[in-house]
Enzyme design. Sequence first.
Site, PDB file in Angstrom:
ATOM      1  N   CYS A  77       0.776  -1.244   0.001  1.00  0.00           N
ATOM      2  CA  CYS A  77      -0.094  -0.032  -0.011  1.00  0.00           C
ATOM      3  C   CYS A  77       1.168   1.231  -0.223  1.00  0.00           C
ATOM      4  O   CYS A  77       2.230   0.988  -0.269  1.00  0.00           O
ATOM      5  CB  CYS A  77      -0.875  -0.041   1.318  1.00  0.00           C
ATOM      6  SG  CYS A  77      -0.180   0.207   2.657  1.00  0.00           S
ATOM      7  N   ILE A  78       0.275   2.391   0.401  1.00  0.00           N
ATOM      8  CA  ILE A  78       1.154   3.558   0.224  1.00  0.00           C
ATOM      9  C   ILE A  78       2.580   3.634   1.488  1.00  0.00           C
ATOM     10  O   ILE A  78       3.341   4.131   0.997  1.00  0.00           O
ATOM     11  CB  ILE A  78       0.433   4.877   0.556  1.00  0.00           C
ATOM     12  CG1 ILE A  78       1.199   5.963   0.135  1.00  0.00           C
ATOM     13  CG2 ILE A  78      -0.092   4.868   1.798  1.00  0.00           C
ATOM     14  CD1 ILE A  78       0.066   7.305   0.110  1.00  0.00           C
TER      15      ILE A  78
END
Length: 173
Positions: free
Chosen positions: A114-115
């Site tokens: 994810c980020i």
Amino acid sequence: GLAFMVPAMFNVTIGNIQGGIIDWFVFGTLQGMQTKWYLYLFLGPIFFGLYYVAYSFVIKKFNVMTMGRSYSDFEESEEISNNDKTLGTEDNKVAEDLINGLGGVKNIVDVDNCISRLRIEIKDRALINEDLIKKSKPNGIIIPDNNNVHIVYGGRVTKMRNLVDDYIFATKA
């Protein structure tokens, strides 16, 4: 909560709970003055200031590690060229330690990110060696269940994902 309570006290009615600029425009300004949309022109900057001051205080006071606060989030290692491929010897060692810390290539089912986190699905939690994983300098290691490991890298997550993917691909080839 205050950002919803204060407009409600002034009978401002602009749409749903999202409260974004699209809601302000569609459900506020386009509906006429009865929605009292114009109050957000004053309330918006006030709440922006409150959010900024409150979050800045909490982040600095309690040293909350948000993305970009650690200098290691964006460090790059020296790279050398080898057979028309750019391979960083330090990067290879980091990838090798990380993969071995996860129990080896055969223990890895899936790699995703994810980020800020590298999310790895594994077969056997008993094969995890957190000391080897820590050599890659993560901001944290989270093991939510027996088949998943989340390694927090912040802004370096894309680079770490690429290192892991390249190492796995090279090992299987």
